[in-house]
Write an enzyme that holds these catalytic residues in place. Structure first.
Site, mmCIF file in Angstrom:
data_model
loop_
_atom_site.group_PDB
_atom_site.id
_atom_site.type_symbol
_atom_site.label_atom_id
_atom_site.label_comp_id
_atom_site.label_asym_id
_atom_site.label_seq_id
_atom_site.Cartn_x
_atom_site.Cartn_y
_atom_site.Cartn_z
ATOM 1 N N HIS A 52 -5.910 6.833 5.802
ATOM 2 C CA HIS A 52 -5.967 7.624 7.032
ATOM 3 C C HIS A 52 -6.619 8.962 6.715
ATOM 4 O O HIS A 52 -6.329 9.582 5.693
ATOM 5 C CB HIS A 52 -4.576 7.893 7.610
ATOM 6 C CG HIS A 52 -3.804 6.668 7.984
ATOM 7 N ND1 HIS A 52 -4.174 5.838 9.011
ATOM 8 C CD2 HIS A 52 -2.672 6.146 7.473
ATOM 9 C CE1 HIS A 52 -3.310 4.843 9.111
ATOM 10 N NE2 HIS A 52 -2.381 5.006 8.191
ATOM 11 N N HIS A 108 4.754 4.311 1.262
ATOM 12 C CA HIS A 108 6.124 4.531 1.696
ATOM 13 C C HIS A 108 6.859 3.225 2.004
ATOM 14 O O HIS A 108 7.941 3.233 2.591
ATOM 15 C CB HIS A 108 6.150 5.449 2.933
ATOM 16 C CG HIS A 108 5.460 4.875 4.135
ATOM 17 N ND1 HIS A 108 6.146 4.588 5.282
ATOM 18 C CD2 HIS A 108 4.198 4.505 4.360
ATOM 19 C CE1 HIS A 108 5.327 4.102 6.184
ATOM 20 N NE2 HIS A 108 4.138 4.039 5.649
ATOM 21 N N GLU A 112 1.702 -2.969 6.093
ATOM 22 C CA GLU A 112 1.993 -2.397 7.405
ATOM 23 C C GLU A 112 0.828 -2.671 8.355
ATOM 24 O O GLU A 112 -0.344 -2.688 7.954
ATOM 25 C CB GLU A 112 2.243 -0.894 7.267
ATOM 26 C CG GLU A 112 2.908 -0.275 8.478
ATOM 27 C CD GLU A 112 3.351 1.159 8.222
ATOM 28 O OE1 GLU A 112 4.013 1.721 9.109
ATOM 29 O OE2 GLU A 112 3.029 1.716 7.157
ATOM 30 N N ASP A 166 -1.647 4.878 1.789
ATOM 31 C CA ASP A 166 -0.986 5.921 2.571
ATOM 32 C C ASP A 166 -0.815 7.233 1.808
ATOM 33 O O ASP A 166 -0.694 8.294 2.423
ATOM 34 C CB ASP A 166 0.373 5.426 3.074
ATOM 35 C CG ASP A 166 0.243 4.595 4.342
ATOM 36 O OD1 ASP A 166 -0.732 4.812 5.093
ATOM 37 O OD2 ASP A 166 1.098 3.729 4.586
ATOM 38 N N ASP A 226 -0.952 -1.209 10.544
ATOM 39 C CA ASP A 226 -2.137 -0.372 10.721
ATOM 40 C C ASP A 226 -3.186 -0.633 9.647
ATOM 41 O O ASP A 226 -4.339 -0.215 9.778
ATOM 42 C CB ASP A 226 -1.765 1.114 10.767
ATOM 43 C CG ASP A 226 -0.924 1.555 9.587
ATOM 44 O OD1 ASP A 226 -0.003 0.820 9.203
ATOM 45 O OD2 ASP A 226 -1.161 2.662 9.060
ATOM 46 N N TYR A 286 1.816 15.048 7.347
ATOM 47 C CA TYR A 286 1.919 13.642 6.953
ATOM 48 C C TYR A 286 2.904 13.488 5.793
ATOM 49 O O TYR A 286 3.775 12.615 5.806
ATOM 50 C CB TYR A 286 0.531 13.140 6.546
ATOM 51 C CG TYR A 286 0.441 11.652 6.338
ATOM 52 C CD1 TYR A 286 0.087 10.801 7.379
ATOM 53 C CD2 TYR A 286 0.690 11.087 5.095
ATOM 54 C CE1 TYR A 286 -0.003 9.432 7.191
ATOM 55 C CE2 TYR A 286 0.603 9.729 4.890
ATOM 56 C CZ TYR A 286 0.254 8.904 5.940
ATOM 57 O OH TYR A 286 0.175 7.546 5.742
ATOM 58 N N HIS A 344 -1.366 -2.602 1.344
ATOM 59 C CA HIS A 344 -0.105 -2.341 2.057
ATOM 60 C C HIS A 344 -0.066 -3.269 3.266
ATOM 61 O O HIS A 344 -1.079 -3.454 3.946
ATOM 62 C CB HIS A 344 -0.103 -0.866 2.475
ATOM 63 C CG HIS A 344 1.100 -0.402 3.227
ATOM 64 N ND1 HIS A 344 2.315 -1.040 3.196
ATOM 65 C CD2 HIS A 344 1.266 0.691 4.035
ATOM 66 C CE1 HIS A 344 3.174 -0.363 3.957
ATOM 67 N NE2 HIS A 344 2.556 0.678 4.473
ATOM 68 N N HIS A 360 3.700 5.031 14.565
ATOM 69 C CA HIS A 360 5.059 4.522 14.307
ATOM 70 C C HIS A 360 5.832 4.475 15.630
ATOM 71 O O HIS A 360 6.892 5.083 15.778
ATOM 72 C CB HIS A 360 5.802 5.371 13.278
ATOM 73 C CG HIS A 360 5.303 5.187 11.880
ATOM 74 N ND1 HIS A 360 5.577 6.075 10.865
ATOM 75 C CD2 HIS A 360 4.556 4.207 11.315
ATOM 76 C CE1 HIS A 360 5.014 5.654 9.750
ATOM 77 N NE2 HIS A 360 4.396 4.512 9.995
#
Length: 395
Positions: A227, A147, A81, A166, A83, A194, A79, A23
């Site tokens: 992750h 998130h 995002e 996530d 990553d 996390y 998701h 991030h």
């Protein structure tokens, strides 16, 4: 290189041993991380998520070694995002018409990041499913605000795997993939870190989502996050941990955090810590200098604490900038059911303690009246105020 997970499921992600920040530079990485993507090869071949942009070419090249890309029937984007979606552009250049299953919000986030590419999106919502052959289905579960608004999880029937994205993950590199192969202490530490730094602000939503998943009556034999380690041995342990952590979690711990200019506030911090231990030897007491310690590690300790004490000298009618930024982060994380006290030194105006108390209230803490406000260097009279502050925090 793909690694076996279960049944006809293989891991095709990227283990990032060198990663130090996430991030931007807002989340510290101490033990590496991974971007987990999964390949399901039933009658239909399905790719679940991709990896981060810096590794996109290596990801696509490795995937091509394992499978003819044109045999991929569809992609699941849990998701948007970067990553998780960062390799989509490179991959879709190879297989442009391949359907992408995701939420409506994921379409917005993916197109917002990579532009409108005219990709073949298939929008799904909670309870929707798709048959992949051999008597197996993928069932989709929206995970809004866990998130991002676009987040979802995907459940594979038959093998009973929850691809949780996530949720339930950690920034922790595990070459052997599975939780029973990981260092259990590190795994728990990184899982909590996390949760605290990324998911804790959304605990009211998380509690409802855990209830919703329970009502779906899906037997879960493995949880495969995006992750860190895959939960193979007793996978529901992390679900139970999340339920515990989401319920205004605390341990018998008090944490003292501060920054200092000329060591006066530091002297108060250490004196407060010593008094806390004196009054309650069974309580864990930890002390951090905000300017020198890792903020994500500090927040994990705050999460575990039932009370905190925060200190800063007065600077320009306020507090130190290091403390200001940290207080804003503290407010973002929305901790519940914790006490707080303020302390600090000053030369002439002395506003820091009052302002710290105000900010701690804004962050959701129950602020005790007792404080230590010392002019110039702490004197004996200032130290005599510390026992009352410690008693108030421990009460």
């Amino acid at each position: 290189m793909k690694k076996y997970v279960k049944g006809n499921v293989n891991w095709v992600g990227y283990i990032d041993w060198e990663l130090k920040w996430f991030h931007g530079e807002d989340y510290s990485i101490k033990n590496g991380s991974s971007q987990n993507a999964y390949l399901i090869e039933e009658e239909k071949t399905v790719l679940i998520d991709t990896v981060w942009l810096p590794h996109r070419f290596e990801f696509v090249e490795n995937l091509e070694k394992e499978i003819d890309l044109h045999k991929i029937d569809f992609i699941v984007a849990n998701h948007g995002e970067c990553d998780h979606s960062g390799s989509l552009v490179a991959l879709m250049e190879k297989i442009p018409g391949t359907p992408i299953y995701c939420t409506a919000n994921a379409v917005k986030s993916i197109e917002g990041q990579y532009g409108k590419q005219n990709w073949n999106f298939h929008v799904v919502k909670t309870g929707d499913s798709v048959d992949i052959g051999n008597g197996k289905q993928l069932v989709f579960v929206e995970m809004r605000m866990l998130h991002w608004p676009d987040s979802m999880a995907t459940y594979l029937t038959g093998d009973n795997i929850l691809f949780s994205n996530d949720a339930f993950g950690q920034h922790y590199a595990v070459e052997e993939l599975f939780n029973d192969k990981a260092d259990p202490c590190l795994l728990n530490k990184e899982a909590m870190k996390y949760f605290v730094n990324i998911l804790n602000p959304f605990t009211p939503i998380l509690i409802k989502k855990l209830e919703e998943i329970g009502k779906l009556n899906l037997p879960i034999e493995m949880i495969a996050p995006s992750h860190g380690a895959i939960w193979r041995e007793n996978p529901m342990q992390i679900v139970n941990k999340y339920a515990e952590w989401a319920a205004a979690y605390q341990e018998n711990q008090v944490t003292v955090v501060y920054d200092t200019m000329w060591e006066g506030t530091a002297k108060l911090a250490h004196a407060i810590a010593a008094e806390l231990h004196k009054q309650s030897p069974e309580t864990v007491v930890k002390v951090f200098n905000l300017a020198k310690a890792d903020k994500n590690e500090i927040m994990t300790e705050i999460f575990k604490s039932r009370a905190i004490a925060v200190g800063s000298p007065t600077v320009s009618n306020s507090y130190l900038s290091s403390v200001a930024g940290w207080l804003e982060f503290l407010k973002q994380l929305k901790f519940k059911n914790k006490k707080a006290a303020a302390f600090g030194c000053y030369g002439w105006s002395g506003e820091s303690v009052k302002l710290l108390q105000e900010k701690l209230r804004e962050a959701g803490f129950t602020v005790v009246e007792e404080n230590v406000r010392s002019q110039w260097n702490p004197a004996e009279a200032d130290f005599t105020a510390i026992p009352a502050l410690a008693m108030a925090l421990l009460a």
